[in-house]
Write a protein that holds these residues in place. Structure first.
Motif, PDB file in Angstrom:
ATOM      1  N   ILE A  95       3.786  10.036   6.234  1.00  0.00           N
ATOM      2  CA  ILE A  95       2.557  10.449   5.547  1.00  0.00           C
ATOM      3  C   ILE A  95       2.400  11.967   5.603  1.00  0.00           C
ATOM      4  O   ILE A  95       1.972  12.608   4.630  1.00  0.00           O
ATOM      5  N   LYS A  96       2.760  12.568   6.725  1.00  0.00           N
ATOM      6  CA  LYS A  96       2.636  14.016   6.864  1.00  0.00           C
ATOM      7  C   LYS A  96       3.532  14.728   5.853  1.00  0.00           C
ATOM      8  O   LYS A  96       3.149  15.752   5.276  1.00  0.00           O
ATOM      9  N   VAL A  97       4.729  14.188   5.624  1.00  0.00           N
ATOM     10  CA  VAL A  97       5.666  14.813   4.693  1.00  0.00           C
ATOM     11  C   VAL A  97       5.333  14.455   3.247  1.00  0.00           C
ATOM     12  O   VAL A  97       5.334  15.324   2.359  1.00  0.00           O
ATOM     13  N   ALA A  98       5.031  13.169   3.006  1.00  0.00           N
ATOM     14  CA  ALA A  98       4.845  12.697   1.624  1.00  0.00           C
ATOM     15  C   ALA A  98       3.510  13.131   1.050  1.00  0.00           C
ATOM     16  O   ALA A  98       3.434  13.699  -0.046  1.00  0.00           O
ATOM     17  N   GLY A  99       2.437  12.827   1.757  1.00  0.00           N
ATOM     18  CA  GLY A  99       1.119  13.222   1.291  1.00  0.00           C
ATOM     19  C   GLY A  99       0.472  12.258   0.323  1.00  0.00           C
ATOM     20  O   GLY A  99      -0.744  12.308   0.126  1.00  0.00           O
ATOM     21  N   ASP A 100       1.222  11.385  -0.313  1.00  0.00           N
ATOM     22  CA  ASP A 100       0.648  10.422  -1.239  1.00  0.00           C
ATOM     23  C   ASP A 100       1.344   9.078  -1.063  1.00  0.00           C
ATOM     24  O   ASP A 100       2.446   8.995  -0.503  1.00  0.00           O
ATOM     25  N   VAL A 101       0.706   8.028  -1.552  1.00  0.00           N
ATOM     26  CA  VAL A 101       1.198   6.669  -1.316  1.00  0.00           C
ATOM     27  C   VAL A 101       2.530   6.396  -1.998  1.00  0.00           C
ATOM     28  O   VAL A 101       3.447   5.862  -1.364  1.00  0.00           O
ATOM     29  N   PRO A 102       2.724   6.694  -3.285  1.00  0.00           N
ATOM     30  CA  PRO A 102       4.013   6.363  -3.917  1.00  0.00           C
ATOM     31  C   PRO A 102       5.206   7.003  -3.211  1.00  0.00           C
ATOM     32  O   PRO A 102       6.222   6.338  -2.972  1.00  0.00           O
ATOM     33  N   GLN A 133       5.312  -9.341  -2.837  1.00  0.00           N
ATOM     34  CA  GLN A 133       5.115 -10.571  -2.072  1.00  0.00           C
ATOM     35  C   GLN A 133       4.566 -10.314  -0.678  1.00  0.00           C
ATOM     36  O   GLN A 133       4.292 -11.252   0.056  1.00  0.00           O
ATOM     37  N   SER A 134       4.414  -9.069  -0.307  1.00  0.00           N
ATOM     38  CA  SER A 134       3.888  -8.724   1.010  1.00  0.00           C
ATOM     39  C   SER A 134       3.264  -7.340   0.930  1.00  0.00           C
ATOM     40  O   SER A 134       3.750  -6.471   0.196  1.00  0.00           O
ATOM     41  N   ILE A 135       2.199  -7.126   1.708  1.00  0.00           N
ATOM     42  CA  ILE A 135       1.559  -5.808   1.743  1.00  0.00           C
ATOM     43  C   ILE A 135       1.910  -5.060   3.020  1.00  0.00           C
ATOM     44  O   ILE A 135       1.301  -4.026   3.323  1.00  0.00           O
ATOM     45  N   ASP A 136       2.909  -5.531   3.779  1.00  0.00           N
ATOM     46  CA  ASP A 136       3.255  -4.892   5.050  1.00  0.00           C
ATOM     47  C   ASP A 136       3.634  -3.429   4.868  1.00  0.00           C
ATOM     48  O   ASP A 136       3.224  -2.563   5.646  1.00  0.00           O
ATOM     49  N   ALA A 137       4.453  -3.126   3.855  1.00  0.00           N
ATOM     50  CA  ALA A 137       4.876  -1.743   3.646  1.00  0.00           C
ATOM     51  C   ALA A 137       3.675  -0.841   3.357  1.00  0.00           C
ATOM     52  O   ALA A 137       3.644   0.326   3.777  1.00  0.00           O
ATOM     53  N   LEU A 138       2.683  -1.363   2.665  1.00  0.00           N
ATOM     54  CA  LEU A 138       1.473  -0.594   2.393  1.00  0.00           C
ATOM     55  C   LEU A 138       0.658  -0.404   3.668  1.00  0.00           C
ATOM     56  O   LEU A 138       0.024   0.644   3.864  1.00  0.00           O
ATOM     57  N   THR A 139       0.682  -1.392   4.543  1.00  0.00           N
ATOM     58  CA  THR A 139      -0.018  -1.261   5.824  1.00  0.00           C
ATOM     59  C   THR A 139       0.670  -0.233   6.713  1.00  0.00           C
ATOM     60  O   THR A 139       0.018   0.481   7.471  1.00  0.00           O
ATOM     61  N   TYR A 140       2.007  -0.129   6.621  1.00  0.00           N
ATOM     62  CA  TYR A 140       2.695   0.949   7.344  1.00  0.00           C
ATOM     63  C   TYR A 140       2.141   2.299   6.901  1.00  0.00           C
ATOM     64  O   TYR A 140       1.932   3.200   7.721  1.00  0.00           O
ATOM     65  N   VAL A 141       1.935   2.451   5.590  1.00  0.00           N
ATOM     66  CA  VAL A 141       1.385   3.698   5.069  1.00  0.00           C
ATOM     67  C   VAL A 141      -0.022   3.924   5.605  1.00  0.00           C
ATOM     68  O   VAL A 141      -0.391   5.053   5.976  1.00  0.00           O
ATOM     69  N   ALA A 142      -0.818   2.847   5.688  1.00  0.00           N
ATOM     70  CA  ALA A 142      -2.170   2.958   6.235  1.00  0.00           C
ATOM     71  C   ALA A 142      -2.135   3.379   7.702  1.00  0.00           C
ATOM     72  O   ALA A 142      -2.933   4.213   8.147  1.00  0.00           O
ATOM     73  N   HIS A 143      -1.205   2.808   8.492  1.00  0.00           N
ATOM     74  CA  HIS A 143      -1.061   3.216   9.891  1.00  0.00           C
ATOM     75  C   HIS A 143      -0.716   4.705   9.979  1.00  0.00           C
ATOM     76  O   HIS A 143      -1.241   5.425  10.839  1.00  0.00           O
ATOM     77  N   GLY A 144       0.183   5.152   9.104  1.00  0.00           N
ATOM     78  CA  GLY A 144       0.552   6.563   9.112  1.00  0.00           C
ATOM     79  C   GLY A 144      -0.618   7.466   8.797  1.00  0.00           C
ATOM     80  O   GLY A 144      -0.779   8.542   9.397  1.00  0.00           O
ATOM     81  N   TYR A 145      -1.466   7.026   7.879  1.00  0.00           N
ATOM     82  CA  TYR A 145      -2.670   7.800   7.552  1.00  0.00           C
ATOM     83  C   TYR A 145      -3.598   7.891   8.762  1.00  0.00           C
ATOM     84  O   TYR A 145      -4.115   8.977   9.090  1.00  0.00           O
ATOM     85  N   LEU A 146      -3.807   6.768   9.449  1.00  0.00           N
ATOM     86  CA  LEU A 146      -4.661   6.771  10.637  1.00  0.00           C
ATOM     87  C   LEU A 146      -4.100   7.693  11.715  1.00  0.00           C
ATOM     88  O   LEU A 146      -4.844   8.397  12.403  1.00  0.00           O
ATOM     89  N   GLY A 147      -2.767   7.674  11.867  1.00  0.00           N
ATOM     90  CA  GLY A 147      -2.156   8.507  12.886  1.00  0.00           C
ATOM     91  C   GLY A 147      -2.286   9.989  12.625  1.00  0.00           C
ATOM     92  O   GLY A 147      -2.114  10.800  13.551  1.00  0.00           O
ATOM     93  N   ASN A 148      -2.584  10.374  11.391  1.00  0.00           N
ATOM     94  CA  ASN A 148      -2.759  11.785  11.053  1.00  0.00           C
ATOM     95  C   ASN A 148      -4.216  12.231  11.117  1.00  0.00           C
ATOM     96  O   ASN A 148      -4.503  13.417  10.919  1.00  0.00           O
ATOM     97  N   LEU A 149      -5.127  11.304  11.385  1.00  0.00           N
ATOM     98  CA  LEU A 149      -6.538  11.665  11.534  1.00  0.00           C
ATOM     99  C   LEU A 149      -6.811  12.090  12.966  1.00  0.00           C
ATOM    100  O   LEU A 149      -6.295  11.490  13.913  1.00  0.00           O
ATOM    101  N   PRO A 150      -7.638  13.102  13.174  1.00  0.00           N
ATOM    102  CA  PRO A 150      -7.887  13.579  14.540  1.00  0.00           C
ATOM    103  C   PRO A 150      -8.652  12.598  15.417  1.00  0.00           C
ATOM    104  O   PRO A 150      -8.520  12.625  16.641  1.00  0.00           O
ATOM    105  N   ALA A 204       6.035   2.447  19.530  1.00  0.00           N
ATOM    106  CA  ALA A 204       5.654   3.827  19.235  1.00  0.00           C
ATOM    107  C   ALA A 204       6.682   4.540  18.357  1.00  0.00           C
ATOM    108  O   ALA A 204       6.332   5.453  17.607  1.00  0.00           O
ATOM    109  N   LEU A 205       7.963   4.146  18.434  1.00  0.00           N
ATOM    110  CA  LEU A 205       8.965   4.784  17.587  1.00  0.00           C
ATOM    111  C   LEU A 205       8.637   4.554  16.116  1.00  0.00           C
ATOM    112  O   LEU A 205       8.697   5.493  15.296  1.00  0.00           O
ATOM    113  N   TRP A 206       8.286   3.316  15.752  1.00  0.00           N
ATOM    114  CA  TRP A 206       7.945   3.033  14.362  1.00  0.00           C
ATOM    115  C   TRP A 206       6.643   3.724  13.966  1.00  0.00           C
ATOM    116  O   TRP A 206       6.516   4.245  12.859  1.00  0.00           O
ATOM    117  N   THR A 207       5.672   3.771  14.872  1.00  0.00           N
ATOM    118  CA  THR A 207       4.397   4.411  14.553  1.00  0.00           C
ATOM    119  C   THR A 207       4.588   5.899  14.288  1.00  0.00           C
ATOM    120  O   THR A 207       3.991   6.461  13.366  1.00  0.00           O
TER     121      THR A 207
END
Length: 483
Positions: free
Chosen positions: A177-184, A113-130, A167-170
């Motif tokens: 993402i650094k630990v998991a490495g994949d979306v699931p 019913q919401s894609i917010d949790a997936l967007t958190y994952v997207a933010h984490g991916y962006l934060g790991n890019l140089p 910033a704490l949540w970010t």
């Protein structure tokens, strides 16, 4: 059969029936999600069942029927508790255990019913890019990367902008993402944090009430734990409001324990998840002023807590800092949706009702000023622990129903957590209606995405049920009490 055993069997019956109904709700959410699903992200085509209104009526009937029954069972457990019919240790243990099992079961599911949790994952991916930053690069920009192909099968859409969170949540997003490495795996990790925070909030409600209102300790805890909105929005959907609520409740627990330094630090931690705990600081300050006789010691504690909090914020924001642009996502989040119908509380109803121009905005600024004055007046009542909890509950309710820039179903979680600390009076029926209405409007976003509702109709329906109904209930209860 003894009365205590009868109480335990009654709770077991309610728990087992609720567990079955959560399965029905989850299955209905999945079916509604797939009905008419047609989307393409990063070359990944997601196809569900062909749009079918007759099948949607059946799916919606299952969802709404199970949701109403869940709230009926929730009301039943609260009535039993209020009447003192959870007398035995076994009944009380089952009353605490079942919601924990509901959370654990839904934790393994996907958000529908919401894609917010997936967007958190997207933010984490962006934060790991140089060369990317969640505060300067929109989540929607992920659609041009290979990572979007991992997100797309879960129903993610590139519609969110800059990160509006602290910033704490970010940092948590980036670490996952650094630990998991994949979306699931990342999704399960984020939801685990959210569920742990939600259960921790229940424990803090128990602790606070044990100190302030021992006679309502179990009732207040069950008001939070058993609420279907809390179970679904946190365990199934994974919203980060749970961590903000945990920090806020920890701050209130430390406040009523007269530990100002730690209270300030935990408040800042909550602000570094989402910025909303700021509006409760005046009430906490008034309480501490009246509770602490040694004012110099109070000032020293507050200053120490503030210095630690500022230091924490500097350290956490450091890797992402780009000046005031770091808060651009917050500024954009505070703006109303551009739509023919209102998208938030009473504040934005007035925005659409008033004639366009400077006069309308001036009127709305006055309303914002009235809310600020309300916060100060409510905070002035926080001269003892009961007054503090009541002030925070009233501020949260008025914020969500009147001045919030947007309305989403999970926004009802904060008022519920605070009203659980004041489980008698006009706030409780209002927040129960608010949480019920939040579950009734939850499928609307999916119906819009799948083409069953237009944007205007979806927003109008969401606002009419989600905000207008509970606001009307609150006003009627206030009028009745005044008369």
């Amino acid at each position: 059969m003894t009365e205590e055993r009868c109480d335990a069997l009654r709770v077991a019956l309610i728990g087992l029936a609720s567990g079955a109904l959560y399965l029905v709700v989850y299955a209905a959410q999945w079916a509604i999600f797939r009905n008419g699903l047609r989307q393409e992200v990063a070359g990944v085509f997601l196809r569900g069942d062909p749009a079918d209104v007759s099948r949607l009526l059946l799916q919606g009937g299952g969802y709404y029927g199970a949701t109403l029954l869940l709230f009926a069972l929730y009301a039943w457990i609260l009535i039993l508790c209020r009447r003192g019919l959870l007398r035995g240790g076994r009944a009380r243990a089952l009353a605490i255990l079942f919601p924990v099992l509901f959370n654990a079961g839904l934790l393994l599911g996907h958000p529908y019913q919401s894609i917010d949790a997936l967007t958190y994952v997207a933010h984490g991916y962006l934060g790991n890019l140089p060369d990317a930053n969640p505060y300067t690069t929109t989540a929607a920009a992920v659609r041009t990367t290979d990572f979007a192909r991992q997100l797309a099968p879960f129903g993610w859409l590139p519609v969110h902008g800059l990160a509006p969170y602290g910033a704490l949540w970010t940092h948590l997003e980036v670490a996952v993402i650094k630990v998991a490495g994949d979306v699931p795996t990342a999704l399960v990790m984020i939801k685990t944090v959210v569920v742990a925070a939600s259960l921790g909030s229940a424990a803090l409600i128990w602790r606070i009430l044990g100190r302030v209102r021992p006679e309502d300790q179990l009732l207040g805890t069950l008001i939070y734990l058993w609420n279907p909105m809390i179970v679904v929005e946190f365990a199934a959907e994974g919203h980060n409001d749970a961590l903000m609520i945990l920090c806020l409740l920890a701050s209130l627990a430390l406040t009523v324990s007269a530990r100002p330094a730690l209270s300030v630090v935990t408040s800042v931690s909550g602000i570094l998840v989402k910025y909303l705990p700021l509006i409760f600081l005046p009430a906490q300050a008034v309480y501490l002023w009246h509770a602490q006789r040694n004012r110099s010691r109070l000032a020293a504690g507050l200053l120490l807590g503030l210095l630690i909090g500022v230091g924490l914020a500097v350290v956490l924001y450091g890797p992402f800092w780009v000046g005031l642009r770091t808060f651009e996502g917050v500024r954009l989040q505070s703006q109303p949706l551009v739509s023919p119908t209102p998208s938030g509380g009473l504040y934005w109803y007035l925005l659409h009702a008033l004639p366009p121009g400077e006069a309308a905005w001036l009127t709305l600024r006055v309303l914002a000023g009235v809310f600020a004055a309300f916060v100060l007046v409510a905070s002035w009542q926080a001269r003892d622990a009961a007054g503090l909890l009541g002030a925070c509950a009233s501020i949260a309710l008025v914020y969500v129903l009147v001045v919030s820039a947007h309305y989403w179903p999970w926004y009802a979680s904060l008022p519920l957590a605070l009203v659980a600390l004041v489980p008698r009076g006009i706030f409780l029926p209002t927040v129960l209606v608010l949480t019920l209405c939040s579950r009734l409007v939850a499928p609307i976003s999916t119906l819009f995405t799948n083409g069953f509702l237009g944007a205007g109709a979806a927003l109008e329906l969401k606002m009419s049920v989600g905000v207008t109904v509970p606001l009307t209930v609150l006003l009627l209860l206030c009028l009745r009490r005044w008369l």
